[in-house]
Design an enzyme around this catalytic site. Structure first.
Site, mmCIF file in Angstrom:
data_model
loop_
_atom_site.group_PDB
_atom_site.id
_atom_site.type_symbol
_atom_site.label_atom_id
_atom_site.label_comp_id
_atom_site.label_asym_id
_atom_site.label_seq_id
_atom_site.Cartn_x
_atom_site.Cartn_y
_atom_site.Cartn_z
ATOM 1 N N HIS A 52 0.822 -1.205 0.000
ATOM 2 C CA HIS A 52 0.000 0.000 0.000
ATOM 3 C C HIS A 52 0.860 1.261 0.000
ATOM 4 O O HIS A 52 0.447 2.282 -0.576
ATOM 5 C CB HIS A 52 -0.948 -0.016 1.197
ATOM 6 C CG HIS A 52 -2.157 -0.868 0.973
ATOM 7 N ND1 HIS A 52 -3.425 -0.344 0.768
ATOM 8 C CD2 HIS A 52 -2.301 -2.213 0.903
ATOM 9 C CE1 HIS A 52 -4.281 -1.330 0.584
ATOM 10 N NE2 HIS A 52 -3.627 -2.484 0.667
ATOM 11 N N ASP A 53 2.007 1.210 0.613
ATOM 12 C CA ASP A 53 2.901 2.369 0.570
ATOM 13 C C ASP A 53 3.396 2.608 -0.853
ATOM 14 O O ASP A 53 3.339 3.725 -1.371
ATOM 15 C CB ASP A 53 4.095 2.157 1.517
ATOM 16 C CG ASP A 53 5.021 3.363 1.551
ATOM 17 O OD1 ASP A 53 4.532 4.499 1.449
ATOM 18 O OD2 ASP A 53 6.245 3.156 1.685
ATOM 19 N N SER B 145 4.887 7.431 2.814
ATOM 20 C CA SER B 145 3.829 8.435 2.983
ATOM 21 C C SER B 145 2.606 7.891 3.703
ATOM 22 O O SER B 145 1.883 8.644 4.368
ATOM 23 C CB SER B 145 3.424 9.017 1.622
ATOM 24 O OG SER B 145 2.973 7.999 0.742
ATOM 25 N N GLU C 151 -3.240 10.511 3.935
ATOM 26 C CA GLU C 151 -3.299 9.398 2.997
ATOM 27 C C GLU C 151 -3.747 8.110 3.665
ATOM 28 O O GLU C 151 -4.523 7.334 3.096
ATOM 29 C CB GLU C 151 -1.933 9.184 2.345
ATOM 30 C CG GLU C 151 -1.898 8.021 1.377
ATOM 31 C CD GLU C 151 -0.517 7.501 1.068
ATOM 32 O OE1 GLU C 151 -0.334 6.274 0.952
ATOM 33 O OE2 GLU C 151 0.410 8.335 0.944
ATOM 34 N N PRO D 22 -5.404 -0.519 -6.297
ATOM 35 C CA PRO D 22 -6.081 -1.741 -6.763
ATOM 36 C C PRO D 22 -7.141 -2.159 -5.751
ATOM 37 O O PRO D 22 -6.948 -2.023 -4.537
ATOM 38 C CB PRO D 22 -4.937 -2.759 -6.828
ATOM 39 C CG PRO D 22 -3.717 -1.921 -7.057
ATOM 40 C CD PRO D 22 -3.933 -0.679 -6.243
ATOM 41 N N HIS E 156 -1.285 -12.917 -0.881
ATOM 42 C CA HIS E 156 -2.468 -13.326 -0.144
ATOM 43 C C HIS E 156 -2.347 -14.742 0.396
ATOM 44 O O HIS E 156 -3.281 -15.239 1.034
ATOM 45 C CB HIS E 156 -3.705 -13.228 -1.053
ATOM 46 C CG HIS E 156 -4.052 -11.824 -1.439
ATOM 47 N ND1 HIS E 156 -4.685 -11.501 -2.632
ATOM 48 C CD2 HIS E 156 -3.843 -10.640 -0.807
ATOM 49 C CE1 HIS E 156 -4.859 -10.188 -2.699
ATOM 50 N NE2 HIS E 156 -4.348 -9.644 -1.614
ATOM 51 N N ASP F 229 -6.108 -17.556 1.977
ATOM 52 C CA ASP F 229 -5.556 -18.748 1.324
ATOM 53 C C ASP F 229 -6.156 -19.978 1.985
ATOM 54 O O ASP F 229 -5.676 -20.434 3.030
ATOM 55 C CB ASP F 229 -4.025 -18.740 1.448
ATOM 56 C CG ASP F 229 -3.370 -19.870 0.678
ATOM 57 O OD1 ASP F 229 -4.085 -20.615 -0.009
ATOM 58 O OD2 ASP F 229 -2.136 -20.000 0.752
ATOM 59 N N SER G 197 -4.093 -22.925 3.858
ATOM 60 C CA SER G 197 -2.660 -22.688 4.064
ATOM 61 C C SER G 197 -2.390 -21.224 4.424
ATOM 62 O O SER G 197 -1.443 -20.626 3.939
ATOM 63 C CB SER G 197 -1.883 -23.074 2.799
ATOM 64 O OG SER G 197 -0.492 -22.887 2.969
ATOM 65 N N ASP H 174 3.405 -20.000 0.714
ATOM 66 C CA ASP H 174 3.645 -21.010 -0.312
ATOM 67 C C ASP H 174 2.773 -20.689 -1.529
ATOM 68 O O ASP H 174 2.085 -19.665 -1.558
ATOM 69 C CB ASP H 174 3.352 -22.425 0.219
ATOM 70 C CG ASP H 174 1.951 -22.564 0.795
ATOM 71 O OD1 ASP H 174 1.057 -21.781 0.407
ATOM 72 O OD2 ASP H 174 1.727 -23.456 1.631
#
Length: 331
Positions: A70-71, A80, A91, A164, A194, A247, A250, A255
């Site tokens: 995210h930075d 920031s 921000e 995103p 993720h 995930d 897992s 992985d």
């Protein structure tokens, strides 16, 4: 025969990858070992703080990894997102940053660094190194982090408007990554972060009960055998803040299971599922599961590390640009 990139034995037997010369339009002033002379214990200090945080709560590993992403996606990797002026225009209060945490861990590392090397190590570099350490502690690859970033001096909520989003189409996701100099392959690999962590049911509600928007029903790309589990964890009128592993099966180990889940309809997030609905990104996902992939195919760990290093070069401030903040949450 594929040789794992730069295998190093450091304390444990996990893989370590030297990707400092990897792809991307990196700034030549970033380099591995930037603080070797000015603050030689910098990486060890950060690693100690991250290790302590992960030991107290394993969720801190994915939290720090997400913080770095995210930075970098807003005005580059300049720290920031850490700024807190107690203003609604900061921000870090952007809708696209909702749920982002880990600020206290970065502040703790910064305070320790200021005690031994005042005014030397940037907050932006701390975020990048903490993310790498978090990946390693989750049994992911160790890789060298280029350092030498300086901190930004702008914090504006509007600059985060183009983050995103889990509801983005695959075409929009690809475009947003392309704008940052990242490829479709980078999109797949960075999304595979993720593999560790959880998400809130808030992000699942539309996919389970209102898909597509205005019509209703569930996303047909979800494997039917997975649907009962998702709806049981995230009932239609349940707690939107309840957490679910991203995930499936897992969530605590770094992985490539997340990519296997995407292939089989067990993706939790809509943005992850869409990686398999585009020929370009689908081919990247599949490349790690060929019949001979363990011997001749690409290394997921090495490729992920390379994409992380590449992302870490986005919009960096070096040399005389930016500043070195003494406190990460303020100018």
């Amino acid at each position: 025969f594929r040789i794992l990139v730069a295998l190093v034995i450091i304390i444990t037997s996990y893989c370590s990858f030297d990707v400092s010369q990897g792809g991307g339009g990196g700034n030549n002033q970033l380099r591995v070992g930037f603080y070797g002379g000015s603050c030689p214990n910098a990486e060890a200090i950060i690693r100690g703080v991250v290790s302590e945080a992960a030991a107290s709560d394993p969720n801190n590993a994915p939290i720090l990894l997400r913080l770095h992403f995210h930075d970098c996606f807003v005005e580059g990797c300049d720290g920031s997102i850490l700024i807190d002026n107690r203003s609604e225009t900061d921000e870090r209060r952007a809708f696209g940053h909702q749920g982002v945490r880990g600020f206290d861990i970065i502040d703790k590392a910064k305070a320790q660094l200021e005690g031994v090397c005042p005014g030397v190590v940037s907050c932006a570099d701390i975020v990048a190194m903490a993310a790498r350490d978090a990946v390693f502690l989750a049994k992911g690859p160790w890789y060298e982090v280029e350092t030498g970033r300086r901190d930004g001096m702008v914090s504006n909520i509007r600059l985060a408007d183009n983050m995103p989003d889990v509801g983005d189409s695959i075409h929009k996701l690809k475009a947003k990554f392309f704008e940052k100099g990242l490829t479709d392959k980078d999109l797949v690999l960075l999304s595979s972060a993720h593999t560790i962590g959880t998400t809130a049911c808030f992000f699942m509600n539309d996919r389970l009960y209102h898909f597509p928007a205005g019509i209703g029903g569930a996303d047909p790309s979800i494997n039917p055998s997975f649907m009962p589990e998702l709806k049981n964890t995230c009932p239609e009128k349940g707690d939107v803040n309840a957490r679910i592993p991203i995930d499936h099966g897992s969530e605590k180990t770094f992985d490539n299971q997340i990519l296997q889940n995407i292939r089989s309809g067990f993706a939790v997030l809509q943005s992850d599922a869409r990686l398999y609905q585009d020929p370009s990104t689908r081919s990247v996902v599949d490349s790690y599961f060929g019949l001979l992939s363990p011997f001749f195919g690409p290394s997921f760990e090495a490729d992920f590390a390379a994409s992380m290093v590449k992302m870490g070069r986005i919009g960096v401030l070096t040399g005389e640009l930016g500043t070195i903040r003494r406190v990460c949450s303020s100018f």
